[in-house]
Design a protein around this motif. Structure first.
Motif: not given
Length: 734
Positions: A314-325, A335-348, A351-354
């Protein structure tokens, strides 16, 4: 080859419990330092005595015009209910109150009951407990109780003891800045299941943002996006080019979700059925097409997409704000992103806080509300800027009186526009308007700059088209500004005067002379005054979402009410529930309509089916309802056989098959005559011998009570012409 995308939430110990189990008392074990109040009657009625079944209770000072009681739970909990009592062995108890909750003690969300009311019922004596169960569970660390009414007999005053019920809550949070994305790689690089279950919480100030997106090479799609403050769920179980089936189904839920408060989203799919819940509102739909599995390839994007080569993005811009659970298929994504587990990919890095923005909004919620703040005296230039959101057509936004008796300036909301009025002594007032449909419930920015003979008004920071007023007038700023209304006072020298109604809605980010007002400091130092304001929260409620008006009626709302516009719907009443048409021709005949002609009927009256037009053949003793169709003219058939029979469908004018069925179900008797003219033909289940060739046969007769033409037995002929003469129903009334 079809499958589904299994999303099963596992919210940990905190959220896997049922509503019946999440009932731990949370206030009784708190220390005295966890309680805070706007004031106290005396030491024996302090805030820390406000525990259920305690030996005293909290009472504010009798001079406190807007009392409140606040509880710090120490950590975030999932809350399901609240209970209140009056002060022990007294005449002190409250009868109504409003509840605010939040993660911080300076940013509040009002609890809104089912139906849009924010007033909770309380007690009728001091000892009995009144328990209010929340119609949806929410999370909070702080709560604030605002008494609205209390017992006044026998010298009674405000008295509160309370308890909150809920359970512990584990929070995993990610901050998004609009250029972030978390990618969840599916096991074996694909997902194929028949049952889905997703849970995600979010808060944002933006009206638009992409929350979830995934797609498959077979045309399957799953997208959750925020558009204009509403959530849209797009889901496709697959499209078929051969059968020309577009499988995309869109569901919409929620409103005004750009308020920087947590919102709770749950998506459950069972085959083609989808339940989409935002906070307490659930929307249900059946997915288009015939597939029951959702096939998604490679990965799911959470919070945004950085790649741009996806065909259904979709043409909607990326989300700006906080996601939880964010829970997907028993997987805690954050939780997996914070632990940098292999099935999660984070390009950059993220912050794990709101990181909350301090907004300090205020709600103008009463019949006599106003805010008075100071300004710089006798300056030759005026600068005022603020944000507001409202449903009301009219209301006073801002008023200030100039120094040296030079007049006054008024900003008002009128029919969705901003009206600027300059009053000058001995001269005709100057009045101008700007903006359009600014009472739509969204935040709007008003920026006013004025000096001698020139005033500029900019709405929503559209600098390319500001309103400019060039007229003879003189500006010397006064020492006070009024927002939302005028106080009742006998001071005629610096009096705020207006013919506009009080403004009802929210304001924030108030600037005067390019300096932002700190409302807390101004009120603490008594530089300003206010009445009937809720500070730190925007309590606006969308009473038209979901739409209470039936049959596509249009909903229009104000601060505390709504009306339904039923024009051109065929219905009337407060919520467009009552049909304006009769259910049959017989009903029209009994009401005095004795002439034949075209009439609009509504067989199910207030039901979901739309009214449609029929021909009423009026007799002296009864009325026939005639339904028009497209088979009145003869249809020639040739070359058909048992293996390849001709099938003729009947399409009714102005009515669907459901509507025709509803008419048949309310009728005493229905008939449908079919006329055949055939040569050397075999009709239905007649013996296989050919008819004699001597002359055409014209068998005709009444068909059974209406059956779906598409499921009737085919007419098998060698050479035949057929037509349906008439579809009649003898209807009853009542």
């Amino acid at each position: 080859m079809k499958g589904s995308f299994l999303f099963t939430p596992d919210l940990g110990v905190s959220l896997i419990v049922t509503a019946g189990e999440c009932v731990d008392p949370l206030v009784s074990s708190l220390y005295a330092s966890s309680f805070l109040a706007s004031s106290r009657y005396n030491f024996l009625y302090s805030a820390n005595f406000a525990k259920l079944y305690g030996s005293s209770g909290w009472s504010p000072s009798q001079r406190d015009r807007q009392p409140w009681l606040q509880v710090d739970l120490g950590r975030k909990y999932r809350l399901v209910a609240i209970a209140t009592q009056g002060t022990f062995n007294s005449y002190d108890w409250i009868t109504k109150y409003t509840l605010l909750y939040g993660d911080r003690p300076d940013s509040w969300t009002p609890y809104i009951m089912d139906g849009g009311n924010s007033t909770l019922p309380a007690n009728w004596n001091y000892y009995q407990v009144k328990r209010n169960v929340f119609h949806y569970a929410f999370t909070a660390k702080h709560i604030r109780l605002l008494p609205l009414a209390w017992n006044t007999e026998n010298g009674g005053k405000i008295g509160v003891r309370l308890e909150l019920f809920g359970c512990s809550y584990d929070s995993y949070v990610l901050q998004y800045n609009g250029d972030d994305s978390v990618v969840y790689m599916y096991p074996e690089k694909r997902s194929r299941t028949q049952h889905d279950h997703i849970a995600i919480n979010f808060k944002t100030l933006e009206q638009d943002g992409l929350l979830l997106h995934s797609e498959g090479i077979q045309g399957d799609l799953f997208t959750l996006e925020l558009k204009r403050g509403r959530l849209y769920l797009h889901i496709s179980l697959g499209s078929s080019v051969i059968h020309k089936v577009d499988g995309r189904t869109t569901l919409t839920a929620g409103s005004l979700l750009d308020n920087l408060h947590w919102h709770y989203v749950t998506i459950k799919r069972y085959g083609r059925q989808v339940n989409f819940t935002v906070d307490s509102h659930t929307v249900t739909a059946i997915c288009k097409g015939e597939f029951t599995h959702l096939d998604l390839d490679t990965q799911l994007y959470v919070g945004g997409v950085i790649e741009q080569n996806l065909p259904h993005l979709p043409t909607t811009p990326n989300f700006r704000g906080c996601l939880e659970n964010v829970f997907i298929n028993d997987v805690n994504i954050i939780y997996k992103a914070k632990r940098e587990e292999p099935e999660i990919r984070i390009p950059r890095k993220m912050h794990y806080a709101c990181r909350d923005i301090l907004l300090k909004p205020m709600t103008f919620a009463g019949p006599n509300n106003y805010l008075q703040v100071p300004g710089y005296f006798r300056k030759p230039k005026m600068f005022v800027k603020f944000k507001f959101r409202s449903w009301d057509y009219t209301g006073l936004l801002m008023f200030t009186r100039f120094a040296d008796d030079l007049g006054a300036l008024e900003l008002g909301l009128s029919e969705g526009q901003i009206n600027v009025t300059i009053f000058q002594p001995g001269k005709k007032k100057l009045q101008f308007a700007a903006g359009y449909r600014l009472n739509d419930g969204y935040w709007h920015t008003v920026d006013l700059a004025a000096r001698d003979n020139l005033l500029t008004l900019t709405i929503d920071e559209e600098e390319g088209s500001p309103l400019k007023i060039t007229n003879p007038f003189t500006i010397r700023t006064g020492d006070r500004y009024f927002f939302g209304g005028c106080p009742k006072t006998n001071n005629t020298i610096r009096k705020c005067e207006t013919k506009l109604n009080r403004f009802h809605g929210c304001m924030q980010h108030i600037f005067i002379d390019n300096e932002q007002l700190d409302i807390d400091v101004i009120l603490q130092r008594q530089w300003g005054r206010y009445a009937e304001l809720l500070l730190g929260t925007c309590g606006i409620t969308d009473r038209c979402s979901p739409n209470p008006c039936e049959h596509e009626g249009r909903c229009i709302q104000s601060w505390d009410d709504f009306i339904c516009l039923c024009e051109n719907t065929g219905y009337k009443g407060e919520v467009c529930h009552m049909s304006v048409y009769k259910e049959s021709c017989e009903a029209y005949r009994l009401s005095g309509k004795y002439w034949s002609g075209n009439y609009t009927i509504d067989p199910d009256l207030s039901g979901p089916l739309k009214p449609f037009e029929v021909y009423c053949k009026m007799k002296s003793y009864k009325a026939w309802t005639v339904i028009l169709h497209d088979r009145v003219d003869g249809t020639k058939v040739s070359g058909s056989s048992i293996d390849r029979p001709y099938i003729g469908n009947v399409n009714y004018w102005n009515a669907s098959w459901d509507e025709v069925t509803a008419l048949a179900n309310t009728s005493l008797y229905c008939e449908q005559w079919i006329d055949y003219s055939c040569y050397k033909s075999r009709l239905l289940n007649t013996p296989s011998k050919s008819a004699p060739p001597t002359s055409p046969s014209r068998p005709s007769g009444p068909a059974p009570a209406l059956t779906s033409p598409s499921t009737s037995k085919p007419i098998v002929t060698t050479a035949c012409s057929w037509r349906i003469l008439m579809t009649n129903c003898e209807t009853s009334f009542g």
